[in-house]
Scaffold this active site. Structure first.
Site, PDB file in Angstrom:
ATOM      1  N   HIS A 268       0.864  -1.120   0.182  1.00  0.00           N
ATOM      2  CA  HIS A 268       0.151  -0.104  -0.080  1.00  0.00           C
ATOM      3  C   HIS A 268       0.867   1.317  -0.096  1.00  0.00           C
ATOM      4  O   HIS A 268       0.846   1.914  -0.962  1.00  0.00           O
ATOM      5  CB  HIS A 268      -1.017   0.049   1.155  1.00  0.00           C
ATOM      6  CG  HIS A 268      -1.933  -1.173   1.072  1.00  0.00           C
ATOM      7  ND1 HIS A 268      -2.641  -1.676   0.230  1.00  0.00           N
ATOM      8  CD2 HIS A 268      -2.192  -2.221   2.158  1.00  0.00           C
ATOM      9  CE1 HIS A 268      -3.308  -2.667   0.663  1.00  0.00           C
ATOM     10  NE2 HIS A 268      -3.074  -3.093   1.664  1.00  0.00           N
ATOM     11  N   ASP A 319      -4.740  -8.492  -3.383  1.00  0.00           N
ATOM     12  CA  ASP A 319      -5.278  -8.250  -1.974  1.00  0.00           C
ATOM     13  C   ASP A 319      -6.593  -8.845  -1.483  1.00  0.00           C
ATOM     14  O   ASP A 319      -6.553 -10.454  -1.328  1.00  0.00           O
ATOM     15  CB  ASP A 319      -5.041  -6.569  -1.520  1.00  0.00           C
ATOM     16  CG  ASP A 319      -5.027  -6.328  -0.213  1.00  0.00           C
ATOM     17  OD1 ASP A 319      -5.069  -7.488   0.355  1.00  0.00           O
ATOM     18  OD2 ASP A 319      -4.987  -5.117   0.466  1.00  0.00           O
TER      19      ASP A 319
HETATM   20 ZN    ZN Z   1      -3.013  -7.308   2.419  1.00  0.00          ZN
END
Ligand code: ZN
Length: 452
Positions: A268, A319
């Site tokens: 991220h 993800d």
């Molecule tokens: Zn993750």
């Protein structure tokens, strides 16, 4: 030995015509010859690009995708209320379920152009937190799935010990994730033993986040060749809490206290100030971007232009698997910037004017680095991972080269991927994974039972 002949192929030097790609028995490219006759090679008549590495996955979350959208009674839904839903869901998954879900996910990822997967695995134990008889049981289910589907796998057992920064007690919903250092290292060892000598697999480590490990635990992790993945700065609240606890923002803390270098992948890294952007870019680490999940969870917008201008490396992952398409992740990465900046073609330079090509190149290089395996291009020594786009598909027809890539990334909803070769084996033909039916039936049985 396997041989493929591509009418057009994207090589490290650019597009080339009539490319003969020869692989060895381990699935690695041995030779690449442009301008060659096909001979007896397996012919790929469309436009061939390298398979894309997916650098971030929690496979079990594929079974939750689309199931956590309803407004909660309290309102004010966020990443944190989604996480509570996820904690309730994980209590029901058996090892058999985990394998069925992982196999279905991998089939979908392959059909949409991902040929490698880095599995950030933290769902280790039984629902009450007791280890299975084999402590790596759940992790190895992902390996079993990968050996059925043909996807290349980087297994990243995750160290998860605490429930908040730094060293807060965990909550009951986190019981299945928790390990002290020694049992965690046993899981890593078992994963290494199970993948030893397998050219399609690698094993790294994933300290979950600064919420889940302490500085002492990070220091105690043995020096590794990598890859080392960690979630960082996904949410604004995480930045606030890290600042309050340490005086530093999460990416800054990691840059100052952990040996962040090219072995590392910061998942991220959404919330960075200018110093963190420059520092992360200079470290040689990869930013692991997951655009569809970051949008789904309301995480924020990654500072793409400044990061690319600083020479930062990036790759893409899916993800939580609300999206499973390499193309769609690249599309969302660019379009999120357009919405924020009120501009177009953000991920371009004068020398690289096609955003589809520039983002694909970045995702191949960064994804390969974060996977810790030799892949990410059509060149000798790299895994033979090929994605054939149907150049006659209505969304691509008449286009060639980087213009075809732009059309693939930025237009249409249908999937123009016709053939996928993973480790020199055809795993997708006519747009469908060769084991799609049986894996889909097993997944459907799991879902009906989980949701009953
Ligand atoms: Zn993750």
């Amino acid at each position: 030995m396997p041989q493929f002949h591509a009418r057009a192929a994207l090589l490290p030097t650019g597009w080339a015509a009539d490319v003969l790609i020869e692989a060895d028995a381990a699935g690695t490219i041995a030779a690449v010859t442009p301008g060659a006759a096909p001979g007896a090679a397996d012919r790929l008549r469309g436009a061939v690009v390298p398979g894309v590495p997916n650098l971030h996955s929690h496979a079990f979350q594929r079974a939750m995708a689309g199931g956590a959208e309803r407004r909660s009674p309290a309102g004010q839904d966020s990443f944190w209320s989604w996480r509570d839903t996820m904690y309730r869901f994980v209590g029901r998954l058996t090892p058999e379920d985990a394998e069925a879900v992982a196999a279905q996910l991998q089939v979908e990822l392959l059909e949409w152009g991902f040929t490698g997967l880095a599995e950030f695995h933290y769902l280790h134990h039984q629902p009450d937190g007791t280890p299975y008889d084999s402590i790596a049981e759940m992790a190895l289910r992902h390996l079993a799935a990968a050996r059925r589907t043909g996807i290349g796998l980087t297994l990243l057992p995750s160290l998860y010990r605490h429930g908040g920064i730094f060293g807060r007690d965990p909550v009951p919903g986190q019981r299945r994730f928790l390990n002290d250092l020694d049992p965690f290292l046993r899981i890593v060892d078992e994963c290494r033993a199970a993948t030893a000598g397998d050219p399609q697999c690698a094993v790294g480590m994933a300290p979950h986040s600064l919420r889940a490990v302490t500085p002492a635990m990070l220091d105690a992790l043995p020096a590794l060749p990598g890859p080392i993945h960690i979630h960082a700065a996904e949410q604004g609240k995480e930045v606030t809490e890290c600042l309050a606890a340490t005086g530093a923002r999460p990416v800054r803390w990691l840059l100052d206290h952990a040996p962040v270098d090219a072995r590392w992948c910061l998942i991220h890294a959404t919330h960075m100030d200018a110093g963190e952007i420059a520092g992360l870019a200079a470290s040689g680490a990869v930013a692991g971007l997951c655009p569809s999940t970051e949008a789904s969870l309301g995480d924020g917008t990654f500072p793409l232009r400044d990061y690319l201008d600083a020479g930062g490396r990036l790759g893409i992952g899916t993800d939580s698997h609300v999206g499973v398409s390499a193309r769609d992740e690249l599309r969302q990465l660019e379009t999120s910037q357009r919405l924020a900046l009120h501009e177009r073609a953000v991920a371009t330079t004068e020398a690289a004017p096609h955003p589809g090509r520039r983002l694909l190149d970045a995702a191949l290089a960064g994804g390969a680095q974060a996977s810790g395996r030799p892949l990410g291009g059509i060149a000798p020594g790299l895994r033979c991972d090929l994605v054939e786009l149907d150049a006659d598909h209505p969304s691509l027809v008449g286009r060639t080269g980087d213009s075809l890539l732009d059309a693939w990334v930025f237009s249409g909803q249908a999937n123009p991927i016709r053939t996928v070769v993973a480790g020199a084996k055809r795993v997708v033909e006519g747009g469908r994974h060769v084991a799609r039916l049986e894996i889909g039936e097993s997944f459907a049985g799991t879902m009906r039972r989980l949701l009953a």
